[in-house]
Structures are given as structure tokens and as C-alpha cells.
Design an enzyme around this catalytic site. Structure first.
Site, mmCIF file in Angstrom:
data_model
loop_
_atom_site.group_PDB
_atom_site.id
_atom_site.type_symbol
_atom_site.label_atom_id
_atom_site.label_comp_id
_atom_site.label_asym_id
_atom_site.label_seq_id
_atom_site.Cartn_x
_atom_site.Cartn_y
_atom_site.Cartn_z
ATOM 1 N N CYS A 76 35.480 37.571 41.532
ATOM 2 C CA CYS A 76 35.673 39.001 41.322
ATOM 3 C C CYS A 76 36.892 39.210 40.428
ATOM 4 O O CYS A 76 37.905 38.526 40.545
ATOM 5 C CB CYS A 76 35.802 39.754 42.633
ATOM 6 S SG CYS A 76 37.431 39.804 43.362
ATOM 7 N N GLU A 77 36.739 40.159 39.531
ATOM 8 C CA GLU A 77 37.811 40.379 38.561
ATOM 9 C C GLU A 77 39.003 41.122 39.162
ATOM 10 O O GLU A 77 40.053 41.197 38.533
ATOM 11 C CB GLU A 77 37.286 41.129 37.337
ATOM 12 C CG GLU A 77 36.852 42.543 37.585
ATOM 13 C CD GLU A 77 36.227 43.186 36.345
ATOM 14 O OE1 GLU A 77 35.727 42.454 35.479
ATOM 15 O OE2 GLU A 77 36.262 44.425 36.271
ATOM 16 N N HIS A 78 38.856 41.636 40.359
ATOM 17 C CA HIS A 78 39.969 42.368 40.984
ATOM 18 C C HIS A 78 40.922 41.452 41.727
ATOM 19 O O HIS A 78 42.113 41.726 41.799
ATOM 20 C CB HIS A 78 39.434 43.425 41.948
ATOM 21 C CG HIS A 78 38.604 44.470 41.268
ATOM 22 N ND1 HIS A 78 37.502 45.056 41.834
ATOM 23 C CD2 HIS A 78 38.727 45.020 40.038
ATOM 24 C CE1 HIS A 78 36.976 45.922 40.989
ATOM 25 N NE2 HIS A 78 37.689 45.909 39.893
ATOM 26 N N HIS A 79 40.397 40.377 42.320
ATOM 27 C CA HIS A 79 41.235 39.518 43.164
ATOM 28 C C HIS A 79 41.177 38.050 42.764
ATOM 29 O O HIS A 79 41.865 37.234 43.360
ATOM 30 C CB HIS A 79 40.789 39.636 44.629
ATOM 31 C CG HIS A 79 40.796 41.039 45.155
ATOM 32 N ND1 HIS A 79 39.669 41.835 45.172
ATOM 33 C CD2 HIS A 79 41.801 41.790 45.650
ATOM 34 C CE1 HIS A 79 39.979 43.021 45.681
ATOM 35 N NE2 HIS A 79 41.265 43.023 45.962
ATOM 36 N N GLN A 127 30.231 42.836 40.694
ATOM 37 C CA GLN A 127 28.809 42.550 40.903
ATOM 38 C C GLN A 127 27.907 43.519 40.141
ATOM 39 O O GLN A 127 26.857 43.123 39.619
ATOM 40 C CB GLN A 127 28.523 42.596 42.414
ATOM 41 C CG GLN A 127 27.128 42.091 42.759
ATOM 42 C CD GLN A 127 26.896 42.058 44.260
ATOM 43 O OE1 GLN A 127 27.796 41.751 45.027
ATOM 44 N NE2 GLN A 127 25.681 42.365 44.671
ATOM 45 N N HIS A 172 31.475 38.792 49.404
ATOM 46 C CA HIS A 172 32.708 38.777 48.619
ATOM 47 C C HIS A 172 33.864 38.285 49.476
ATOM 48 O O HIS A 172 34.188 38.890 50.498
ATOM 49 C CB HIS A 172 32.998 40.189 48.100
ATOM 50 C CG HIS A 172 32.045 40.624 47.032
ATOM 51 N ND1 HIS A 172 32.432 40.831 45.735
ATOM 52 C CD2 HIS A 172 30.711 40.854 47.067
ATOM 53 C CE1 HIS A 172 31.372 41.184 45.013
ATOM 54 N NE2 HIS A 172 30.319 41.208 45.802
ATOM 55 N N CYS A 227 36.875 38.490 48.886
ATOM 56 C CA CYS A 227 37.983 39.458 48.941
ATOM 57 C C CYS A 227 37.782 40.456 50.062
ATOM 58 O O CYS A 227 38.749 41.061 50.532
ATOM 59 C CB CYS A 227 38.182 40.145 47.589
ATOM 60 S SG CYS A 227 36.771 41.076 46.993
HETATM 61 ZN ZN LIG Z 1 37.610 41.455 44.872
#
Ligand SMILES: [Zn+2]
Length: 187
Positions: A75-78, A116, A144, A146
Site C-alpha cells: 500500500c502506498e500509504h504505509h 487497491q 491489508h 496496515c
Molecule cells: Zn495502508
């Protein structure tokens, strides 16, 4: 390949309160860098290279489905993994794609930093672009890390995303046929 990544991983270890010189961690920056480069190798690939001419003439206009394609992404956030399955279908209009290519296209986009929803859309658009299909459907179900390992710690939440193009969007019969065919595998 020369890379600054090992250096940065060493700094991260220090920031986390670790001693990067202890025996167990000596090679960790190099290993972590290699692992991360592998997990992001989709950046150095293109759809054209992957398809590499494996597009064949066909009179069939029957739905082609590839189910249960294993999916591993970050995931590009975490920068934490999300893992699951992709199901892809398309309705050809004269050209069919080698079956292994669909899994490789999924993998190429998954091996980049993603959310996603965008991953699902990119796979659908790529298959539409290559095959000029009259319809493309992509469903992804994934867990996920995260969500599972931090924050809300929802251990069993499965995220579902879908993109329906062309006939799959316009015809509920076509869409239902696809959804029923992929559901059966999950029971
Ligand atoms: Zn994430």
C-alpha cells in the site's frame, strides 16, 4: 545495481533504536533493500514488454475468465503489504491474450506502490487497451496489513474492489454471470 537504499535502511534501524552493527542486523540493510526493489519491480516493466506479441486472432466472443490470481502488493500509504486474489474477465472482439499474460499484467501493477482501487482500475484499463475487448471486469479481494497489524487491527476484514467496463457495466446479465463464476471458487 548500486543503490542508496541499504544506507537508508541502516539509518531507519538506528532511528528505531536498533544497533545496526549487531550480528543479526549486519546484512539487513542490504537484504531489505533487495527485497524492497523486488517488491517494486513493476516500475521497470511495461505492458508492451509483458504482452510481447502474445495476442492471437480468434473468432470467439465468449467470456474469458482467469480466477484466483495471487496478488501481492504494497500500500502506498504505509508501505505495508496487501495480499489477496484478483479475478479478471474480458469478452474478446477478434483478439485473445495468452492466458499467462493476464497474471503477469496483474503482477506488474501489483509490484508498484498502490491503493487497491487504482490497482483494479489499472489492470482493467490495460487489458481493455491491449485486447480492445467489448467488456473487461476485474475484481480484487485483499487483506491489508496496515489494517490488520496497526490502527484498527481488523484481523479479518477483506477489502473488495471491482471495475466493470463495456458489456460488464452495461449488461447486468453479463456482470452476474462473471460474479457467479468467480464466487463458486470461493465456496
Ligand atoms: Zn495502508
Amino acid at each position: 545495481m548500486t543503490s542508496n537504499l541499504p544506507h537508508h535502511y541502516r539509518e531507519i534501524l538506528k532511528e528505531l533504536g536498533e544497533d545496526p552493527n549487531r550480528e543479526g542486523l549486519l546484512d539487513t540493510p542490504t537484504r531489505a533493500a533487495k527485497a524492497m526493489q523486488y517488491l517494486c519491480h513493476g516500475y521497470s516493466q511495461t505492458v508492451e514488454e509483458i504482452v510481447n506479441g502474445a495476442l492471437f486472432a480468434s473468432d470467439s466472443d465468449e467470456m474469458v475468465i482467469v480466477k484466483d490470481i495471487e496478488l501481492y502488493s504494497l500500500c502506498e500509504h504505509h508501505l505495508l503489504p496487501f495480499i489477496g486474489k484478483a479475478h479478471v474477465a474480458y469478452i474478446p472482439t477478434g483478439k485473445v491474450l495468452g492466458l499467462s499474460k493476464i497474471a503477469r499484467i496483474v503482477d506488474m501493477f501489483a509490484r508498484r506502490l498502490q491503493i487497491q482501487e487504482n490497482l483494479t482500475r489499472e489492470i482493467a484499463d490495460a487489458i481493455q487497451g491491449i485486447t480492445a475487448a467489448s467488456g473487461v471486469a476485474v475484481v480484487i479481494e485483499a487483506k491489508h496489513m496496515c489494517m490488520m497489524m496497526r490502527g484498527v487491527e481488523k484481523q479479518n476484514s477483506l477489502m473488495n474492489t471491482s471495475v466493470m467496463l463495456g458489456a460488464f457495466r452495461e449488461s447486468s446479465t453479463t456482470r452476474q454471470e462473471f460474479l457467479q463464476l468467480i464466487r463458486r471458487s470461493n465456496d
